[in-house]
Design a protein around this motif. Structure first.
Motif, PDB file in Angstrom:
ATOM      1  N   ILE A 141       9.399 -20.421 -39.091  1.00  0.00           N
ATOM      2  CA  ILE A 141       9.237 -19.041 -39.562  1.00  0.00           C
ATOM      3  C   ILE A 141      10.289 -18.718 -40.614  1.00  0.00           C
ATOM      4  O   ILE A 141       9.991 -18.127 -41.664  1.00  0.00           O
ATOM      5  CB  ILE A 141       9.336 -18.058 -38.372  1.00  0.00           C
ATOM      6  CG1 ILE A 141       8.179 -18.290 -37.396  1.00  0.00           C
ATOM      7  CG2 ILE A 141       9.327 -16.611 -38.862  1.00  0.00           C
ATOM      8  CD1 ILE A 141       8.387 -17.641 -36.040  1.00  0.00           C
ATOM      9  N   TYR A 158       1.239 -15.556 -35.288  1.00  0.00           N
ATOM     10  CA  TYR A 158       1.640 -14.585 -36.312  1.00  0.00           C
ATOM     11  C   TYR A 158       2.043 -15.289 -37.612  1.00  0.00           C
ATOM     12  O   TYR A 158       1.699 -14.836 -38.708  1.00  0.00           O
ATOM     13  CB  TYR A 158       2.797 -13.735 -35.806  1.00  0.00           C
ATOM     14  CG  TYR A 158       2.398 -12.537 -34.970  1.00  0.00           C
ATOM     15  CD1 TYR A 158       1.351 -11.702 -35.363  1.00  0.00           C
ATOM     16  CD2 TYR A 158       3.090 -12.220 -33.795  1.00  0.00           C
ATOM     17  CE1 TYR A 158       0.993 -10.593 -34.599  1.00  0.00           C
ATOM     18  CE2 TYR A 158       2.738 -11.113 -33.028  1.00  0.00           C
ATOM     19  CZ  TYR A 158       1.695 -10.307 -33.440  1.00  0.00           C
ATOM     20  OH  TYR A 158       1.341  -9.207 -32.692  1.00  0.00           O
ATOM     21  N   ARG A 159       2.787 -16.402 -37.480  1.00  0.00           N
ATOM     22  CA  ARG A 159       3.194 -17.134 -38.700  1.00  0.00           C
ATOM     23  C   ARG A 159       1.971 -17.606 -39.468  1.00  0.00           C
ATOM     24  O   ARG A 159       1.903 -17.478 -40.695  1.00  0.00           O
ATOM     25  CB  ARG A 159       4.089 -18.326 -38.333  1.00  0.00           C
ATOM     26  CG  ARG A 159       4.414 -19.226 -39.535  1.00  0.00           C
ATOM     27  CD  ARG A 159       5.423 -20.294 -39.166  1.00  0.00           C
ATOM     28  NE  ARG A 159       4.975 -21.155 -38.092  1.00  0.00           N
ATOM     29  CZ  ARG A 159       4.135 -22.167 -38.236  1.00  0.00           C
ATOM     30  NH1 ARG A 159       3.597 -22.447 -39.422  1.00  0.00           N
ATOM     31  NH2 ARG A 159       3.793 -22.913 -37.200  1.00  0.00           N
ATOM     32  N   ALA A 163       6.287 -12.540 -36.279  1.00  0.00           N
ATOM     33  CA  ALA A 163       6.525 -13.888 -35.764  1.00  0.00           C
ATOM     34  C   ALA A 163       7.994 -14.094 -35.423  1.00  0.00           C
ATOM     35  O   ALA A 163       8.334 -14.625 -34.351  1.00  0.00           O
ATOM     36  CB  ALA A 163       6.064 -14.918 -36.793  1.00  0.00           C
ATOM     37  N   ALA A 168       4.177 -16.220 -31.637  1.00  0.00           N
ATOM     38  CA  ALA A 168       4.945 -16.335 -32.878  1.00  0.00           C
ATOM     39  C   ALA A 168       4.275 -17.312 -33.830  1.00  0.00           C
ATOM     40  O   ALA A 168       4.188 -17.063 -35.047  1.00  0.00           O
ATOM     41  CB  ALA A 168       6.376 -16.785 -32.560  1.00  0.00           C
TER      42      ALA A 168
END
Length: 301
Positions: A250, A217-218, A226, A214
């Motif tokens: 996020i 992804y962020r 995320a 996550a």
């Protein structure tokens, strides 16, 4: 630092009775006030002598009155005493004792001497690597410990080299997670995504891997992915402070400040319940809340 003692004891025993020494090791390894001589190739021994030596090594003595388990226990209780014990052990033996070196390295790490510990652990891993009898799993664990030591010494390049060697012997998820964390420290987010993805392909409920992916992804700008990973991590581990902190970040990136504040407040609440008010995650959550209050003129609760 990983201490899979059973694997390492097997590896140390095999290396101790092997006719192959760490031929590529440097002539001397110096760690502050500690200097070890380069091991020499032992003379051939008879089967009877080899059997006796193996039995001694199994007990952690390796032709001495010292005990490996006792030394490891001292590392937890009194690292300086453990280091003194390991050094006296090494001096008292005619041949190099990998068990003594390993214990000395762990003691140095516990004392904060991470660079010196990494050097010694590298020698132990190399000696095990050069012993054909050592199982590949034990070699992998030795290199994983080297990687952990270099991470603590803030040398990510050497840590990455070591964990790659561990993975070459045993591509297990723990070592992939170590490599993912090394990549995260270097902000190599796509590499983090790849390694955590490999872990989750085999262990889809690994909350730690979900949380780290996550974060990746962020940082890569994939906020929906995320959030999905963070939500999944918290379904699996609702009190996971790291996942809660990350989900708040996020949500903040998605401009959902009420949702972000709710997660950060939850971090503080759970941290208080668990007696972790000074935990870095709780500190970070409070800082995020304070920054938001500074913008709005409010007061954190």
């Amino acid at each position: 630092m990983k201490t899979n003692q059973q694997l390492l004891v097997i590896g140390l025993v095999c290396a101790l009775v092997s006719a192959t020494g760490p031929a590529q090791a440097s002539d001397r390894v110096t760690s502050g006030d500690v200097t070890f001589e380069k091991p020499v190739k032992p003379a051939p021994v008879s089967p009877e002598s080899r059997t006796a030596e193996t039995k001694n090594a199994d007990k952690g003595t390796a032709k001495s009155d010292h005990d490996y388990d006792h030394c490891l226990a001292l590392v937890k209780e009194d690292p300086q005493a453990a280091l003194d014990y390991a050094l006296e052990w090494q001096v008292s033996t005619k041949q190099v004792s990998l068990a003594a070196r390993h214990c000395a390295a762990l003691a140095m790490s516990a004392l904060g001497r991470h660079h010196n510990a990494a050097i010694l652990l590298s020698e132990v891993a190399l000696a095990m690597d050069n012993s054909p009898e050592v199982p590949k799993e034990a070699r992998a664990e030795a290199y994983a410990q080297v990687a952990d030591a270099w991470m603590l010494a803030n040398d990510r390049e050497k840590a990455l080299t070591a964990i790659d060697q561990a993975l070459a012997f045993d591509p297990q998820s723990d070592y992939l997670m170590t490599r993912a964390n090394i990549h995260a420290l270097a902000k190599n987010w796509n590499d983090v995504r790849i390694d955590t993805g490999k872990i989750l392909a085999e262990l889809p409920t690994d909350a730690e891997a979900l949380t780290l992916r996550a974060t990746a992804y962020r940082n890569l700008g994939a906020l929906d992915a995320a959030l999905e990973d963070a939500n999944r991590a918290l379904e699996i581990a609702p009190h996971n402070l790291t996942a809660l902190l990350e989900r708040g970040r996020i949500k903040a990136a998605k401009l959902d400040m009420p949702g972000a504040r709710a997660d950060w407040q939850q971090v503080l609440s759970f941290a208080r319940e668990m007696g972790l008010t000074n935990d870095p995650r709780a500190v970070a959550a409070q800082e995020f809340l304070d920054m938001g209050d500074a913008r709005t003129g409010g007061t954190a609760q």
